[in-house]
Design a protein around this motif. Structure first.
Motif, PDB file in Angstrom:
ATOM      1  N   UNK A   1       0.815  -1.216   0.000  1.00 24.43           N
ATOM      2  CA  UNK A   1       0.000   0.000   0.000  1.00 24.43           C
ATOM      3  C   UNK A   1       0.851   1.269   0.000  1.00 24.43           C
ATOM      4  N   UNK A   2       1.958   1.276   0.711  1.00 17.41           N
ATOM      5  CA  UNK A   2       2.807   2.468   0.765  1.00 17.41           C
ATOM      6  C   UNK A   2       3.610   2.648  -0.515  1.00 17.41           C
ATOM      7  N   UNK A   3       4.253   1.610  -1.003  1.00 23.72           N
ATOM      8  CA  UNK A   3       5.079   1.758  -2.205  1.00 23.72           C
ATOM      9  C   UNK A   3       4.237   2.136  -3.424  1.00 23.72           C
ATOM     10  N   UNK A   4       3.029   1.586  -3.518  1.00 16.79           N
ATOM     11  CA  UNK A   4       2.152   1.931  -4.637  1.00 16.79           C
ATOM     12  C   UNK A   4       1.659   3.375  -4.494  1.00 16.79           C
ATOM     13  N   UNK A   5       1.292   3.788  -3.282  1.00 18.62           N
ATOM     14  CA  UNK A   5       0.868   5.186  -3.060  1.00 18.62           C
ATOM     15  C   UNK A   5       1.973   6.150  -3.477  1.00 18.62           C
ATOM     16  N   UNK A   6       3.204   5.846  -3.108  1.00 12.73           N
ATOM     17  CA  UNK A   6       4.329   6.719  -3.470  1.00 12.73           C
ATOM     18  C   UNK A   6       4.559   6.724  -4.977  1.00 12.73           C
ATOM     19  N   UNK A   7       4.411   5.593  -5.626  1.00  9.17           N
ATOM     20  CA  UNK A   7       4.574   5.542  -7.087  1.00  9.17           C
ATOM     21  C   UNK A   7       3.508   6.402  -7.769  1.00  9.17           C
ATOM     22  N   UNK A   8       2.285   6.351  -7.280  1.00  9.61           N
ATOM     23  CA  UNK A   8       1.203   7.170  -7.832  1.00  9.61           C
ATOM     24  C   UNK A   8       1.529   8.648  -7.636  1.00  9.61           C
ATOM     25  N   UNK A   9       1.951   9.039  -6.434  1.00 11.53           N
ATOM     26  CA  UNK A   9       2.292  10.437  -6.154  1.00 11.53           C
ATOM     27  C   UNK A   9       3.436  10.923  -7.032  1.00 11.53           C
ATOM     28  N   UNK A  10       4.478  10.114  -7.161  1.00  9.53           N
ATOM     29  CA  UNK A  10       5.652  10.527  -7.956  1.00  9.53           C
ATOM     30  C   UNK A  10       5.293  10.720  -9.426  1.00  9.53           C
ATOM     31  N   UNK A  11       4.349   9.961  -9.928  1.00  9.53           N
ATOM     32  CA  UNK A  11       3.959  10.125 -11.334  1.00  9.53           C
ATOM     33  C   UNK A  11       2.968  11.282 -11.516  1.00  9.53           C
TER      34      UNK A  11
END
Length: 178
Positions: free
Chosen positions: A129-139
């Motif tokens: 959940x955290x790594x995917x949230x960060x990937x979404x934010x970074x993009x």
């Protein structure tokens, strides 16, 4: 005698001509890129969820949001108002969120990221959940690319990343949902 290139002479002549014309020649105004907003929602910390759990949300247009979460069963919702989004998270049992305004809104990039990642295998430490949230934010915005990757020494758990790291990167105070 100093030689000046033809392109340099043309640039000087254009500048001088504009100045002599009383400055009436102006460059076209650049369109401002739309600003955006992202939020991370947190699920209550419990003994059975000691690592914590988070979800992501990003603004797609004025008062329109896309949001979701990656866990063992990924989910997402598109085109909701801010109030509807908050109410949806509250109904799912989440108890707080932090948001950050951004200087750009690349919602199509963020949408492509979560669509790509929702079909990947869940991995406790590397695809969660955290790594995917960060990937979404970074993009979603280039300025969010500076968010640190969770590591053992850098708030690897979703609850500590939410509590300790996000405030250091401009995310607002925890807004309570209960």
């Amino acid at each position: 005698m100093t030689r000046i290139s033809r392109s340099r002479r043309a640039a000087v002549a254009a500048t001088l001509g504009a100045a002599l014309a009383g400055g009436l020649v102006q460059a076209p105004a650049a369109e401002a890129a739309p600003t955006g907003n992202v939020c991370m929602f947190k699920y209550p910390y419990r003994v059975d969820a000691a690592a914590g759990h988070v979800a992501w949300a990003f603004q797609t247009a004025p008062n329109r949001w896309t949001f979701g979460s990656y866990s063992t069963k990924p989910w997402s919702k598109s085109s909701w108002t801010g109030r509807e989004m908050v109410n949806n998270f509250k109904a799912r049992g989440y108890d707080g969120y932090r948001c950050k305004k951004t200087h750009q809104r690349l919602s199509s990039n963020a949408t492509a990221t979560w669509k790509k990642l929702r079909g990947t295998e869940y991995r406790l430490w590397t695809n969660n959940c955290l790594t995917v949230s960060l990937a979404v934010f970074r993009s979603y915005s280039r300025e969010l690319r500076s968010l640190p990757t969770p590591t053992a020494g850098n708030n690897k758990l979703p609850r500590t990343y939410y509590d300790k790291t996000l405030p250091k990167y401009g995310f607002g105070a925890n807004a309570r949902l209960n």
